[in-house]
Write a protein that holds these residues in place. Structure first.
Motif, short mmCIF file in Angstrom:
data_model
loop_
_atom_site.label_atom_id
_atom_site.label_comp_id
_atom_site.label_asym_id
_atom_site.label_seq_id
_atom_site.Cartn_x
_atom_site.Cartn_y
_atom_site.Cartn_z
N CYS A 1 -1.28 -10.01 -5.51
CA CYS A 1 -1.63 -8.68 -5.03
C CYS A 1 -0.71 -7.64 -5.66
O CYS A 1 0.52 -7.78 -5.63
CB CYS A 1 -1.51 -8.63 -3.51
SG CYS A 1 -2.53 -9.86 -2.66
N ASN B 1 -4.65 -3.57 -7.10
CA ASN B 1 -5.76 -4.30 -6.46
C ASN B 1 -5.57 -4.47 -4.96
O ASN B 1 -6.27 -5.28 -4.34
CB ASN B 1 -5.95 -5.67 -7.14
CG ASN B 1 -4.86 -6.68 -6.76
OD1 ASN B 1 -3.91 -6.36 -6.07
ND2 ASN B 1 -5.00 -7.90 -7.25
N ALA C 1 -6.42 -2.89 -2.39
CA ALA C 1 -7.58 -2.65 -1.53
C ALA C 1 -8.48 -3.88 -1.43
O ALA C 1 -9.13 -4.10 -0.42
CB ALA C 1 -8.38 -1.45 -2.03
N GLU C 2 -8.51 -4.67 -2.48
CA GLU C 2 -9.37 -5.86 -2.51
C GLU C 2 -8.62 -7.14 -2.18
O GLU C 2 -9.23 -8.16 -1.88
CB GLU C 2 -10.01 -6.03 -3.89
CG GLU C 2 -10.92 -4.89 -4.32
CD GLU C 2 -10.15 -3.70 -4.89
OE1 GLU C 2 -9.10 -3.93 -5.54
OE2 GLU C 2 -10.59 -2.56 -4.66
N CYS C 3 -7.30 -7.10 -2.26
CA CYS C 3 -6.50 -8.32 -2.09
C CYS C 3 -6.34 -8.61 -0.59
O CYS C 3 -5.79 -7.82 0.14
CB CYS C 3 -5.14 -8.15 -2.76
SG CYS C 3 -4.29 -9.71 -3.06
N VAL C 4 -6.83 -9.74 -0.18
CA VAL C 4 -6.84 -10.07 1.23
C VAL C 4 -5.65 -10.94 1.57
O VAL C 4 -5.38 -11.93 0.90
CB VAL C 4 -8.15 -10.83 1.60
CG1 VAL C 4 -8.14 -11.23 3.06
CG2 VAL C 4 -9.36 -9.98 1.26
N ASP D 1 -2.23 -16.01 -3.98
CA ASP D 1 -2.92 -14.72 -4.07
C ASP D 1 -1.99 -13.73 -4.76
O ASP D 1 -0.83 -13.60 -4.37
CB ASP D 1 -3.30 -14.21 -2.68
CG ASP D 1 -4.27 -15.14 -1.99
OD1 ASP D 1 -5.40 -15.27 -2.48
OD2 ASP D 1 -3.89 -15.75 -0.97
N LYS E 1 0.83 -1.21 0.00
CA LYS E 1 0.00 0.00 0.00
C LYS E 1 0.86 1.26 0.00
O LYS E 1 0.50 2.27 -0.61
CB LYS E 1 -0.92 0.02 1.22
CG LYS E 1 -2.02 -1.03 1.21
CD LYS E 1 -2.82 -0.97 2.51
CE LYS E 1 -3.88 -2.05 2.56
NZ LYS E 1 -4.62 -2.04 3.84
#
Length: 330
Positions: A319, A323, A325-328, A317, A276
């Motif tokens: 990331c 993306n 904000a949506e990637c957990v 996953d 981020k």
């Protein structure tokens, strides 16, 4: 009143003693990881604990253990040896030194189910275990290469940061990266394929030491101001967010301009924050919690003689800054 209290205390003591005895009577499903100092493996522990909480009446208990330091390859081998001597019902191993661990299992020839988790044995030793549960590590390296090529379509200079020299999972990721970025199989080192060249002094090996990983990054950036890509095949440096921030501070202008790109493995919370903050461009995440949660059930199936697939992949996953904000984080 005193007599009633004494009777109550005696009943409580008997209940506690019975509970402790019951716990001791449970059969052990052991998960042995490379080192307890690595937050990635703590996610496996949390998965083990969740399985335990959801199965309080099981005849089995999930035991999570490993050496204090991820650099202690001999210590991990000794722990597995001790567990086999002590007696466990099944064991899942993430071997730090795959050949050494395979040699131990070959010598001991245990009559209990042996599986690998997170990291596998070398190919020649895979008949020694019943199955592998974890990441498709070669595919993880492929994904890292695909994102690096997308961010740097003309190629460039690159440094790979690896872990232990004999860790099969890390070596598989490096192979996936090199083969994919080069466009050909069995590449030992990039020397111009598709425009990509590994710089002198790389790859660097962290031996799973977080402080060493950050120092290696800092030294590489200082010695190679025109470096195009740094690939953290594992997330070591990012597991110490303050130190990682200090290292990346020295190249933030290059990261923002994408003159230098960072592609890293794993998606633990501090790593997602680094993404981020623009301190990496891509995080390819594994699912260690799922590994720890599924391992006891897989071991019970093996004990019961049920058919178990080999391998059992837990997925990835992907990331990116776009993306995040949506990637957990898994």
């Amino acid at each position: 009143m005193k007599r009633a209290f004494a009777l109550f205390a005696a009943v409580c003591l008997l209940a506690l003693t019975a509970g402790a005895a019951a716990a001791q009577d449970k059969k052990i499903l052991a998960i042995v990881v490379k080192g307890l100092d690595n937050p990635f493996f703590e996610q496996i522990n949390l998965g083990c604990q969740k399985w335990q909480a959801e199965n309080p009446d099981s005849e089995y208990t999930c035991l999570y253990t490993g050496p204090a330091s991820s650099a202690d390859e001999a210590g991990e081998v000794q722990i597995v040896d001790d567990l086999l001597t002590r007696g466990v019902s099944a064991i899942a191993i993430s071997p730090s030194n795959a050949p050494a661990m395979g040699n131990l299992i070959r010598q001991r020839a245990p009559d209990i189910p042996v599986m690998t988790i997170d990291a596998d044995f070398v190919e020649a030793d895979r008949s020694l275990r019943a199955t592998y549960l974890g990441t498709d590590n070669y595919l993880m390296g492929v994904k890292m290469a695909e994102y690096a090529a997308k961010l740097k379509p003309a190629g460039g200079t690159v440094c790979l940061q690896l872990g232990n020299v004999a860790a099969d999972n890390i070596n598989a990721r490096a192979a996936g990266f090199r083969d994919t970025i080069a466009g050909t199989k069995d590449v030992d080192r990039l020397d111009g394929q598709n425009g990509w060249t590994e710089i002198s002094g790389c790859p660097v090996f962290t031996n799973d030491q977080i402080d060493l990983a950050n120092q290696q990054m800092a030294d590489t950036f200082t010695a190679n101001p025109d470096l195009d890509a740094f690939i953290l095949v594992g997330g070591w440096a990012q597991f110490a967010p303050q130190a990682y921030a200090q290292v990346t501070d020295q190249v933030m202008d290059k990261l923002e301009a994408r003159d230098l790109i960072i592609v890293a493995g794993d998606t633990l919370p501090p790593q997602m924050q680094a993404l981020k903050d623009g301190r990496s461009h891509v995080q390819i995440g594994q699912r260690p919690f799922e590994m720890g949660y599924r391992a006891p059930s897989v071991m019970i199936d093996l004990i019961s003689g049920n058919q178990v697939e080999d391998p059992l992949y837990t997925g990835l996953d992907e990331c990116t800054i776009e993306n995040v904000a949506e990637c957990v984080a898994k």
